[in-house]
Design a protein around this motif. Sequence first.
Motif, PDB file in Angstrom:
ATOM      1  N   LEU A 212     -40.961 -46.586  98.443  1.00  0.00           N
ATOM      2  CA  LEU A 212     -41.257 -45.569  97.437  1.00  0.00           C
ATOM      3  C   LEU A 212     -41.209 -46.156  96.032  1.00  0.00           C
ATOM      4  N   LEU A 213     -40.232 -46.986  95.760  1.00  0.00           N
ATOM      5  CA  LEU A 213     -40.097 -47.564  94.417  1.00  0.00           C
ATOM      6  C   LEU A 213     -41.274 -48.469  94.075  1.00  0.00           C
ATOM      7  N   ALA A 214     -41.823 -49.153  95.077  1.00  0.00           N
ATOM      8  CA  ALA A 214     -43.007 -49.985  94.828  1.00  0.00           C
ATOM      9  C   ALA A 214     -44.192 -49.124  94.409  1.00  0.00           C
ATOM     10  N   ALA A 215     -44.339 -47.961  95.040  1.00  0.00           N
ATOM     11  CA  ALA A 215     -45.418 -47.048  94.657  1.00  0.00           C
ATOM     12  C   ALA A 215     -45.221 -46.544  93.239  1.00  0.00           C
ATOM     13  N   LEU A 216     -44.008 -46.152  92.894  1.00  0.00           N
ATOM     14  CA  LEU A 216     -43.746 -45.633  91.557  1.00  0.00           C
ATOM     15  C   LEU A 216     -43.946 -46.707  90.491  1.00  0.00           C
ATOM     16  N   GLU A 217     -43.600 -47.936  90.814  1.00  0.00           N
ATOM     17  CA  GLU A 217     -43.820 -49.034  89.859  1.00  0.00           C
ATOM     18  C   GLU A 217     -45.305 -49.207  89.573  1.00  0.00           C
ATOM     19  N   GLN A 218     -46.125 -49.139  90.621  1.00  0.00           N
ATOM     20  CA  GLN A 218     -47.568 -49.282  90.423  1.00  0.00           C
ATOM     21  C   GLN A 218     -48.153 -48.101  89.655  1.00  0.00           C
ATOM     22  N   ILE A 219     -47.634 -46.915  89.911  1.00  0.00           N
ATOM     23  CA  ILE A 219     -48.108 -45.733  89.202  1.00  0.00           C
ATOM     24  C   ILE A 219     -47.636 -45.739  87.754  1.00  0.00           C
ATOM     25  N   GLY A 220     -46.439 -46.289  87.519  1.00  0.00           N
ATOM     26  CA  GLY A 220     -45.868 -46.307  86.176  1.00  0.00           C
ATOM     27  C   GLY A 220     -45.017 -45.087  85.882  1.00  0.00           C
ATOM     28  N   ALA A 221     -44.301 -44.590  86.898  1.00  0.00           N
ATOM     29  CA  ALA A 221     -43.443 -43.412  86.733  1.00  0.00           C
ATOM     30  C   ALA A 221     -42.011 -43.763  87.114  1.00  0.00           C
ATOM     31  N   SER A 222     -41.073 -43.132  86.443  1.00  0.00           N
ATOM     32  CA  SER A 222     -39.663 -43.360  86.762  1.00  0.00           C
ATOM     33  C   SER A 222     -39.274 -42.512  87.972  1.00  0.00           C
ATOM     34  N   PRO A 223     -38.261 -42.928  88.723  1.00  0.00           N
ATOM     35  CA  PRO A 223     -37.799 -42.107  89.848  1.00  0.00           C
ATOM     36  C   PRO A 223     -37.379 -40.707  89.413  1.00  0.00           C
ATOM     37  N   GLU A 224     -36.738 -40.603  88.256  1.00  0.00           N
ATOM     38  CA  GLU A 224     -36.232 -39.312  87.799  1.00  0.00           C
ATOM     39  C   GLU A 224     -37.357 -38.302  87.550  1.00  0.00           C
ATOM     40  N   ALA A 225     -38.559 -38.807  87.249  1.00  0.00           N
ATOM     41  CA  ALA A 225     -39.702 -37.931  86.965  1.00  0.00           C
ATOM     42  C   ALA A 225     -40.676 -37.891  88.134  1.00  0.00           C
ATOM     43  N   SER A 226     -40.177 -38.169  89.344  1.00  0.00           N
ATOM     44  CA  SER A 226     -41.068 -38.285  90.506  1.00  0.00           C
ATOM     45  C   SER A 226     -40.564 -37.437  91.668  1.00  0.00           C
ATOM     46  N   LEU A 227     -41.500 -37.135  92.568  1.00  0.00           N
ATOM     47  CA  LEU A 227     -41.224 -36.309  93.740  1.00  0.00           C
ATOM     48  C   LEU A 227     -41.748 -37.002  94.984  1.00  0.00           C
ATOM     49  N   MET A 228     -40.932 -37.047  96.034  1.00  0.00           N
ATOM     50  CA  MET A 228     -41.348 -37.538  97.340  1.00  0.00           C
ATOM     51  C   MET A 228     -41.574 -36.339  98.244  1.00  0.00           C
ATOM     52  N   VAL A 229     -42.757 -36.270  98.868  1.00  0.00           N
ATOM     53  CA  VAL A 229     -43.122 -35.147  99.719  1.00  0.00           C
ATOM     54  C   VAL A 229     -43.325 -35.661 101.146  1.00  0.00           C
ATOM     55  N   GLY A 230     -42.610 -35.094 102.113  1.00  0.00           N
ATOM     56  CA  GLY A 230     -42.756 -35.556 103.487  1.00  0.00           C
ATOM     57  C   GLY A 230     -42.304 -34.523 104.492  1.00  0.00           C
ATOM     58  N   ASP A 231     -42.621 -34.774 105.759  1.00  0.00           N
ATOM     59  CA  ASP A 231     -42.362 -33.810 106.824  1.00  0.00           C
ATOM     60  C   ASP A 231     -41.171 -34.180 107.692  1.00  0.00           C
ATOM     61  N   HIS A 232     -40.446 -35.215 107.337  1.00  0.00           N
ATOM     62  CA  HIS A 232     -39.388 -35.728 108.211  1.00  0.00           C
ATOM     63  C   HIS A 232     -38.105 -35.910 107.413  1.00  0.00           C
ATOM     64  N   PRO A 233     -36.946 -35.740 108.038  1.00  0.00           N
ATOM     65  CA  PRO A 233     -35.692 -35.992 107.325  1.00  0.00           C
ATOM     66  C   PRO A 233     -35.628 -37.380 106.680  1.00  0.00           C
ATOM     67  N   SER A 234     -36.293 -38.367 107.281  1.00  0.00           N
ATOM     68  CA  SER A 234     -36.272 -39.702 106.689  1.00  0.00           C
ATOM     69  C   SER A 234     -36.979 -39.735 105.336  1.00  0.00           C
ATOM     70  N   ASP A 235     -37.909 -38.811 105.098  1.00  0.00           N
ATOM     71  CA  ASP A 235     -38.559 -38.737 103.791  1.00  0.00           C
ATOM     72  C   ASP A 235     -37.596 -38.216 102.727  1.00  0.00           C
ATOM     73  N   VAL A 236     -36.769 -37.250 103.108  1.00  0.00           N
ATOM     74  CA  VAL A 236     -35.742 -36.759 102.193  1.00  0.00           C
ATOM     75  C   VAL A 236     -34.738 -37.866 101.905  1.00  0.00           C
ATOM     76  N   LEU A 237     -34.377 -38.618 102.933  1.00  0.00           N
ATOM     77  CA  LEU A 237     -33.461 -39.742 102.760  1.00  0.00           C
ATOM     78  C   LEU A 237     -34.069 -40.808 101.845  1.00  0.00           C
ATOM     79  N   THR A 238     -35.350 -41.091 102.030  1.00  0.00           N
ATOM     80  CA  THR A 238     -36.024 -42.060 101.168  1.00  0.00           C
ATOM     81  C   THR A 238     -35.934 -41.633  99.714  1.00  0.00           C
ATOM     82  N   ALA A 239     -36.212 -40.354  99.441  1.00  0.00           N
ATOM     83  CA  ALA A 239     -36.147 -39.836  98.074  1.00  0.00           C
ATOM     84  C   ALA A 239     -34.739 -39.971  97.504  1.00  0.00           C
TER      85      ALA A 239
END
Length: 286
Positions: A212-239
Motif C-alpha cells: 500500500l505504501l508503494a502505491a501511495l508514494e507513486q500517487i504522492g499522498a500521505s497515509p494520513e490523507a489516504s483510504l484503503m478499500v477492500g473486501d477482506h479483513p487483511s485489507d483492514v489490517l493492511t490499512a
Amino acid sequence: MFLRAAVFDFDGTLARPSLDFPLMRERIAQLAGEYLALRGSDVPTVSNGLLSSAPTRHEWAGASAPGSRFAQSALPPLSVLPASLEAPLPTDAPAFAAPASAPAFAALDALPALEWIEAAADVLGPHLGDAFRFQAHALIATMEHEAAQRTSLFPFARPLLLGLEARGVAVGIITRNNRASVQAVFPDAPAFTRLVLTREDVAAVKPDPTHLLAALEQIGASPEASLMVGDHPSDVLTARRAGTRSAAVASGGTTLAALEREAPDLLLQDAGELLEMLAARGWLPS
C-alpha cells in the motif's frame, strides 16, 4: 483531514469474486500429499504429471532437451512461473486441510495459500520442495487465468473511480493477483486509475503495508490523507499497518458482521456506496 487518495483491492471489491478457494486449497493439499509420499524415492518416473523424484537445478536448465527425463513432464519452465500467489483466505472459510496421509503438514493448517506452499516446500526438503513449489504455483496461476474468464467488474466500479478523481481524490489499485488476470478483467484500467500494483510489481504483497505504501508514494499522498478499500479483513489490517483509513466492503464473500469485528473506519455493503458515505463524513476535498 480531506482524502487525497483512495486505493482499492481488486477481487471482491471492484470485480466480482470468482476464484474457488476451497478447491484451490484442496488441490494444493493433495499435490503436497503426493509429493510427501514420494519422498525418499529414487525412481525417476512420471505418473499423472507428477515426478517421483525432483529435478536438480542443473537438470531444470536442460529439462526441455531431447532425452531429458523431464521433457514430457507437466512441470513448466521456470520462466513462466509466477513469483507469488493471489490466495487470501476468506475469514469464514476453513483453513487448509492437510492430506490424511500427511501428518507432517498438520501444523501448517492455519496458513493461507502462499505461506502454506512455502512451508510445505520446506517440509518436503530441497529438491522435492522445489518441484512441489513450481507445480503449486503453476496450478494457482492456471486457476487465476480461468477465474478471470468468468468474472467482470462490478457495474459501479468505473463510475466510482471517475467520481473520486473528479472530486480531487486520486485512485489506485493494489492486488495479490498477477497482472495478466487483472488486465483480462479490466483492460482499460489506465483510463480510470493512476496505477495498478500487482504481485509482480512489489517485493511484498498485502497485508504487508509496503504494498500500500508503494502505491501511495507513486500517487504522492500521505497515509494520513489516504483510504484503503477492500473486501477482506487483511485489507483492514493492511490499512492499519500502513497508517491509512480503511473501508471494508461485503461484496467479496466476507460478511458485514465479520468485517465489523475488524473495526474499519467505514463499513459498506459494496463500494458503490462509497462516494455518498465519504461526502456524508466530509472527507471529500471538493
